[in-house]
Design an enzyme around this catalytic site. Sequence first.
Site, PDB file in Angstrom:
ATOM      1  N   HIS A   3     -74.004 -77.018  55.189  1.00 28.21           N
ATOM      2  CA  HIS A   3     -74.063 -76.114  54.046  1.00 28.21           C
ATOM      3  C   HIS A   3     -73.201 -76.721  52.934  1.00 28.21           C
ATOM      4  O   HIS A   3     -72.098 -77.188  53.180  1.00 28.21           O
ATOM      5  CB  HIS A   3     -73.548 -74.739  54.447  1.00 28.21           C
ATOM      6  N   ASN A  39     -73.203 -74.461  45.178  1.00 24.75           N
ATOM      7  CA  ASN A  39     -73.472 -73.707  46.403  1.00 24.75           C
ATOM      8  C   ASN A  39     -74.718 -72.851  46.177  1.00 24.75           C
ATOM      9  O   ASN A  39     -74.678 -71.893  45.405  1.00 24.75           O
ATOM     10  CB  ASN A  39     -72.246 -72.844  46.731  1.00 24.75           C
ATOM     11  N   CYS A  48     -74.856 -67.379  53.376  1.00 25.90           N
ATOM     12  CA  CYS A  48     -74.910 -68.852  53.361  1.00 25.90           C
ATOM     13  C   CYS A  48     -75.343 -69.433  54.705  1.00 25.90           C
ATOM     14  O   CYS A  48     -75.763 -70.588  54.777  1.00 25.90           O
ATOM     15  CB  CYS A  48     -73.573 -69.425  52.933  1.00 25.90           C
TER      16      CYS A  48
HETATM   17  O1  UT7 Z   1     -70.761 -70.563  50.886  1.00 22.01           O
HETATM   18  C1  UT7 Z   1     -70.104 -69.433  51.378  1.00 22.01           C
HETATM   19  C2  UT7 Z   1     -68.759 -69.749  51.807  1.00 22.01           C
HETATM   20  N1  UT7 Z   1     -67.919 -70.021  50.701  1.00 22.01           N
HETATM   21  C3  UT7 Z   1     -67.136 -71.068  50.726  1.00 22.01           C
HETATM   22  O2  UT7 Z   1     -67.205 -71.853  51.642  1.00 22.01           O
HETATM   23  C4  UT7 Z   1     -66.106 -71.207  49.639  1.00 22.01           C
HETATM   24  C5  UT7 Z   1     -64.790 -71.499  50.271  1.00 22.01           C
HETATM   25  N2  UT7 Z   1     -63.719 -71.660  49.339  1.00 22.01           N
HETATM   26  C6  UT7 Z   1     -63.615 -72.666  48.455  1.00 22.01           C
HETATM   27  O3  UT7 Z   1     -64.499 -73.476  48.320  1.00 22.01           O
HETATM   28  C7  UT7 Z   1     -62.315 -72.818  47.709  1.00 22.01           C
HETATM   29  O4  UT7 Z   1     -61.376 -71.899  48.237  1.00 22.01           O
HETATM   30  C8  UT7 Z   1     -62.447 -72.586  46.171  1.00 22.01           C
HETATM   31  C9  UT7 Z   1     -63.171 -73.758  45.535  1.00 22.01           C
HETATM   32  C10 UT7 Z   1     -63.185 -71.296  45.932  1.00 22.01           C
HETATM   33  C11 UT7 Z   1     -61.052 -72.492  45.539  1.00 22.01           C
HETATM   34  O5  UT7 Z   1     -60.270 -73.605  45.872  1.00 22.01           O
HETATM   35  P1  UT7 Z   1     -58.760 -73.408  46.421  1.00 22.01           P
HETATM   36  O6  UT7 Z   1     -58.199 -74.753  46.551  1.00 22.01           O
HETATM   37  O7  UT7 Z   1     -58.856 -72.575  47.668  1.00 22.01           O
HETATM   38  O8  UT7 Z   1     -58.064 -72.630  45.243  1.00 22.01           O
HETATM   39  P2  UT7 Z   1     -57.400 -71.175  45.206  1.00 22.01           P
HETATM   40  O9  UT7 Z   1     -58.449 -70.126  45.354  1.00 22.01           O
HETATM   41  O10 UT7 Z   1     -56.256 -71.135  46.177  1.00 22.01           O
HETATM   42  O11 UT7 Z   1     -56.874 -71.137  43.719  1.00 22.01           O
HETATM   43  C12 UT7 Z   1     -55.903 -72.063  43.251  1.00 22.01           C
HETATM   44  C13 UT7 Z   1     -55.619 -71.769  41.776  1.00 22.01           C
HETATM   45  C14 UT7 Z   1     -55.344 -70.295  41.481  1.00 22.01           C
HETATM   46  O12 UT7 Z   1     -54.310 -70.252  40.550  1.00 22.01           O
HETATM   47  P3  UT7 Z   1     -52.795 -69.927  41.004  1.00 22.01           P
HETATM   48  O13 UT7 Z   1     -52.880 -68.567  41.638  1.00 22.01           O
HETATM   49  O14 UT7 Z   1     -52.428 -71.004  41.961  1.00 22.01           O
HETATM   50  O15 UT7 Z   1     -52.058 -69.974  39.718  1.00 22.01           O
HETATM   51  C15 UT7 Z   1     -56.617 -69.818  40.834  1.00 22.01           C
HETATM   52  O16 UT7 Z   1     -56.388 -68.758  39.922  1.00 22.01           O
HETATM   53  O17 UT7 Z   1     -56.756 -72.124  40.963  1.00 22.01           O
HETATM   54  C16 UT7 Z   1     -57.060 -71.043  40.077  1.00 22.01           C
HETATM   55  N3  UT7 Z   1     -58.500 -71.044  39.791  1.00 22.01           N
HETATM   56  C17 UT7 Z   1     -59.035 -71.798  38.811  1.00 22.01           C
HETATM   57  N4  UT7 Z   1     -58.493 -72.621  37.893  1.00 22.01           N
HETATM   58  C18 UT7 Z   1     -59.324 -73.226  37.030  1.00 22.01           C
HETATM   59  C19 UT7 Z   1     -59.485 -70.391  40.440  1.00 22.01           C
HETATM   60  N5  UT7 Z   1     -60.665 -70.688  39.878  1.00 22.01           N
HETATM   61  C20 UT7 Z   1     -60.427 -71.551  38.863  1.00 22.01           C
HETATM   62  C21 UT7 Z   1     -61.235 -72.218  37.921  1.00 22.01           C
HETATM   63  N6  UT7 Z   1     -60.643 -73.035  37.032  1.00 22.01           N
HETATM   64  N7  UT7 Z   1     -62.589 -72.075  37.894  1.00 22.01           N
END
Ligand code: UT7
Length: 323
Positions: free
Chosen positions: A250, A280, A114
Amino acid sequence: MTKRAVVIGCGHYLPERVVENAEFEKTLDTDDAWIRSRSGIERRHFAAEGETTSSMATAAARAALADAGIEADDLDAIVLATSTADLTFPSAATMVQAELNMNKGFAFDVQAVCAGFVYALSNANALIISGQAKRVLVIGAETFSRIMDWTDRSTCVLFGDGAGALILEAQEGDGTAEDRGILSTDLNSDGRYRDLLYVDGGVSTGTSGYLRMQGNQVFRHAVAKLAATATTAMEAANVTADDVDWIVPHQANIRIIQGTAKKLDLPMDRVVVTVQDHGNTSAASIPLALSVGRTRGQIKPGDLIVTEAIGGGLAWGAVVLRW
Ligand code: UT7
């Protein structure tokens, strides 16, 4: 007199197929509200069958050449940022070179995931200020839809396909922050974090593999590292946040974009945001945002722009340029 790499044209290409968040509700335990609130993404474009990173890159390159009013043979080099080249080799850049009928110069890919476009801009700038090239086509192009695990809701809803391109030309400046062109670059990587974001395939596995990401861990690194690299680049360019017209970050997550802007003390009305429409697109996201930002009438000649990006590696960096 100081040699500067000045933007003389830009363009982009997005595949025709638009996929709204709601489409994922049919196959995954997810919904539009989760995707929108956690990432800011509303829709993304996916490449059609037969469309490739090099074909999208070529389309963006043609748009940039037309915008600059030059021909492919007026270029000395192509630097293409991608992690999804059509083949292991040759580079996607040489495929674009052939498609454009550019029968001179040189072309190569840059792979910094990225952060790829920031790395490519920095490399192109070095080619220009060292006198190795006068005009460089810099492209960011990706088909991340090809490396998605469609059963993994934590990644497959986040990424999209597309391409953007800039043309940089050597021009003389007076060495101040008032010059047009690239004023500073800052690149960083830390390979200890390889497991946070990687593709589980390649030459060592004989497969092209799928993207794997510990999103919340990457998130934790993102805001601090992006604000730090942008600050370093601004200091090197001898400018402050008050001087900046646009942050063009980005486009991975609206919360990262907002958090970084806040840390840099810049209001959101000075940030170009396209994540809602593109998702992204990895190395394509910054040139897409630059080109769309100009089309929208946000970015104008003379504007001071800071770009910043972070991704797999981890690799991150920033570029300060005057449009
Ligand atoms: O471009 C390269 C660099 N990449 C990035 O910059 C991405 C960086 N990360 C992010 O943008 C965020 O961390 C995400 C959008 C990927 C995730 O957001 P988050 O607020 O960090 O959520 P999380 O990963 O901590 O997940 C929270 C919950 C989890 O459930 P539990 O364990 O709390 O029950 C996940 O299983 O959300 C759940 N989850 C979803 N729920 C519904 C993960 N994906 C989904 C989904 N729909 N698609």
